[in-house]
Design an enzyme around this catalytic site. Structure first.
Site, mmCIF file in Angstrom:
data_model
loop_
_atom_site.group_PDB
_atom_site.id
_atom_site.type_symbol
_atom_site.label_atom_id
_atom_site.label_comp_id
_atom_site.label_asym_id
_atom_site.label_seq_id
_atom_site.Cartn_x
_atom_site.Cartn_y
_atom_site.Cartn_z
ATOM 1 N N GLU A 136 4.413 -6.297 8.001
ATOM 2 C CA GLU A 136 3.533 -5.548 6.865
ATOM 3 C C GLU A 136 1.993 -5.820 7.618
ATOM 4 O O GLU A 136 1.990 -7.013 8.128
ATOM 5 C CB GLU A 136 3.598 -6.161 5.731
ATOM 6 C CG GLU A 136 2.410 -5.616 4.613
ATOM 7 C CD GLU A 136 2.796 -3.916 4.605
ATOM 8 O OE1 GLU A 136 1.709 -3.548 4.551
ATOM 9 O OE2 GLU A 136 3.620 -3.673 4.251
ATOM 10 N N CYS A 158 7.591 8.404 1.760
ATOM 11 C CA CYS A 158 7.014 9.115 0.541
ATOM 12 C C CYS A 158 6.159 10.355 0.906
ATOM 13 O O CYS A 158 5.813 11.134 0.150
ATOM 14 C CB CYS A 158 6.281 8.350 -0.443
ATOM 15 S SG CYS A 158 4.725 7.748 0.430
#
Length: 172
Positions: A82, A130
């Site tokens: 990340e 998304c």
């Protein structure tokens, strides 16, 4: 990620629970806001991955490590990556809270993730997104070596346009 956090009262994090796991979520960490649908989303991703228990899994853009921790009991090892250092700290804490010792978390994502994936050449990639526009762009770049085998949208917020789309890519 560039905002300074000021706590006026209480803690600077919350806890969520899913599938018997606890997740610490800080203000700079990503976590699906619809927890019930997040559970459904992660079940689809795990199903697409066809986990046998012996895999080494890379969870790119791991956020607070929710997917990594969700599948950790079903694989040999999970490495979460990340770009937000605070999220990585939460991901490490989440693995510790849940007694998971087969996870590793690192801050940083290679500038050219697609090239890195093509070079690594995994047998399958489960791509959760998304954003259909960026997912379509990335799928066209991965098409050189991968074919789309399965697609499953998950409606995260009924009666809105917000969906997560899970795509299983298999090496050609």
């Amino acid at each position: 990620t560039d905002q300074e956090v000021h706590v006026f009262r209480g803690r600077d994090y919350i806890f969520e629970e899913m599938d018997g796991l606890r997740f610490k979520i800080g203000p700079k960490s990503f976590y699906q806001t619809n927890s019930a649908q997040a559970y459904e989303l992660y079940k689809v991703a795990a199903d697409f991955a066809a986990l046998t228990g012996d895999e080494l899994v890379y969870d790119l853009y791991t956020g607070t490590g929710t997917i990594a921790n969700f599948i950790a009991r079903r694989v040999r090892k999970v490495i979460g990556i990340e770009y937000v250092p605070e999220a990585i700290e939460d991901a490490k804490a989440n693995a510790a809270f849940n007694g998971l010792d087969n996870t590793l978390f690192y801050a940083g994502v290679h500038d050219d993730v697609i090239k890195t994936l093509l070079f690594a050449a995994p047998r399958r990639i489960v791509y959760v997104s998304c954003n259909p526009a960026t997912q379509a762009r990335d799928l066209s770049l991965l098409d050189v070596d991968y074919r789309v085998a399965r697609v499953q949208p998950v409606d995260m917020f009924p009666h809105t346009h917000h969906v997560e789309n899970v795509v299983l890519l298999e090496k050609k």
